[in-house]
Motif scaffolding. Sequence first.
Motif, PDB file in Angstrom:
ATOM      1  N   TYR A  68       0.801  -1.223   0.000  1.00 16.67           N
ATOM      2  CA  TYR A  68       0.000   0.000   0.000  1.00 16.67           C
ATOM      3  C   TYR A  68       0.833   1.272   0.000  1.00 16.67           C
ATOM      4  O   TYR A  68       0.291   2.367   0.053  1.00 16.67           O
ATOM      5  N   LEU A  79      -2.392   2.840   3.322  1.00 16.46           N
ATOM      6  CA  LEU A  79      -2.894   2.004   4.412  1.00 16.46           C
ATOM      7  C   LEU A  79      -1.730   1.485   5.248  1.00 16.46           C
ATOM      8  O   LEU A  79      -0.768   0.941   4.715  1.00 16.46           O
ATOM      9  N   GLU A  80      -1.819   1.662   6.546  1.00 19.42           N
ATOM     10  CA  GLU A  80      -0.837   1.111   7.496  1.00 19.42           C
ATOM     11  C   GLU A  80      -1.548  -0.002   8.258  1.00 19.42           C
ATOM     12  O   GLU A  80      -2.281   0.245   9.212  1.00 19.42           O
ATOM     13  N   ASP A  81      -1.329  -1.230   7.807  1.00 17.19           N
ATOM     14  CA  ASP A  81      -2.004  -2.399   8.359  1.00 17.19           C
ATOM     15  C   ASP A  81      -0.973  -3.268   9.062  1.00 17.19           C
ATOM     16  O   ASP A  81      -0.153  -3.914   8.404  1.00 17.19           O
ATOM     17  N   GLN A  84      -0.560  -6.840   7.779  1.00 17.97           N
ATOM     18  CA  GLN A  84       0.065  -6.914   6.469  1.00 17.97           C
ATOM     19  C   GLN A  84       1.550  -6.576   6.543  1.00 17.97           C
ATOM     20  O   GLN A  84       2.374  -7.186   5.856  1.00 17.97           O
ATOM     21  N   ARG A  85       1.892  -5.613   7.377  1.00 17.00           N
ATOM     22  CA  ARG A  85       3.317  -5.248   7.515  1.00 17.00           C
ATOM     23  C   ARG A  85       4.136  -6.429   8.033  1.00 17.00           C
ATOM     24  O   ARG A  85       5.262  -6.660   7.597  1.00 17.00           O
ATOM     25  N   TYR A 118       7.366  -4.055  14.046  1.00 18.50           N
ATOM     26  CA  TYR A 118       6.809  -5.150  13.252  1.00 18.50           C
ATOM     27  C   TYR A 118       7.748  -6.350  13.161  1.00 18.50           C
ATOM     28  O   TYR A 118       7.299  -7.498  13.081  1.00 18.50           O
ATOM     29  N   THR A 222      -8.619   3.954   7.744  1.00 19.80           N
ATOM     30  CA  THR A 222      -8.793   2.629   8.336  1.00 19.80           C
ATOM     31  C   THR A 222      -7.524   2.141   9.030  1.00 19.80           C
ATOM     32  O   THR A 222      -7.574   1.184   9.802  1.00 19.80           O
ATOM     33  N   SER A 223      -6.393   2.799   8.765  1.00 19.26           N
ATOM     34  CA  SER A 223      -5.164   2.460   9.484  1.00 19.26           C
ATOM     35  C   SER A 223      -5.354   2.595  10.991  1.00 19.26           C
ATOM     36  O   SER A 223      -4.788   1.823  11.780  1.00 19.26           O
ATOM     37  N   LYS A 226      -7.260  -0.263  12.618  1.00 22.56           N
ATOM     38  CA  LYS A 226      -6.467  -1.486  12.488  1.00 22.56           C
ATOM     39  C   LYS A 226      -5.329  -1.505  13.515  1.00 22.56           C
ATOM     40  O   LYS A 226      -4.898  -2.565  13.958  1.00 22.56           O
TER      41      LYS A 226
END
Length: 317
Positions: A68, A79-81, A84-85, A118, A222-223, A226
């Motif tokens: 993203y 997006l900072e998810d 996913q990261r 992360y 939405t980040s 999340k």
Amino acid sequence: MTTIDVTFDSAGITLAGHLYVPDAPSDGPRPGIVVGHPGTGVKEQAAGLYAARLAEQGFVTLAFDAAYQGESGGEPRGLEDPAQRIEDLKAAVSFLTTRPEVDAERIGALGICASGGYVLPATAGDHRIKATATVSAVDIARQFRLGADGAQDPMVFQGMLDAAAAARTTAARGADPGVLTLFPDTIEEARRLGGEHGAEGFEYYRTPRAEHPRAAAFFDWTSIDKMAGFDAFAPVPLIGPRPLLMIAGTRAITSWMTLEAFHRAVGPKEIHWVDGASHVDLYDKDQYVGPAVEKLTAFFTDELASSSAVAKWTAVR
């Protein structure tokens, strides 16, 4: 050192990376290191600098843009998810295992700033990562909830959650919810809102010092929700018995997070303090990056020395 543009898959999203390969002859495959970028960064900034410097020391390194963000795929942009990261870091490890230049049994991971958070759960859940290091580690969720110094009024984040909820409703009704802008227009405003830490971030990301057109200027709303329940440090005990090195500056406002994560670790662990450095100083200032890279080189050289040496951690499990 040769730099190769590469792409690889992360849960169906194509990630873009730079693979750094030492030019010096080698008797066989080399140890590899995955390098993750800060939360608003791209591979051409701090992650690429550390990856290049470590490649000069004989490691094959991979700096890449998170899903993203940057040159990598994924929608919505910005997006900072956290989930996913973490998956991106594991996907980067998978990519290194396919490279003939890399010994798949000797792969380490380095996270800078948000990736320093992360990389901890990524390592906890992926035994292919044999040694882990962080520089200016931040759990981005803690930073949003509690502030860079840990003293933020909890109502600030509650207000952000209100805004994120409203943005989801707006999107559901077919309208544009907008984005969360990450930096103000001037360094003076950045200092007013975030003190010297905010000003240093502005100077790094929004001036010729290190600005890049693909660096994140905003987060998708939405980040925020999340990140609300994410905890980068909860899985840290699972890293042991593999070794952990955490590097922080003595002036870093975020160093409390390094200390919190460090105290949760149960395996071989070390904090290395870089005297006089702030959080952002360790991104690119040579007087601080130099000592950090020297320590990282010694750490990864020792811990990824050979397949047989790495096997000692496997034997303990």
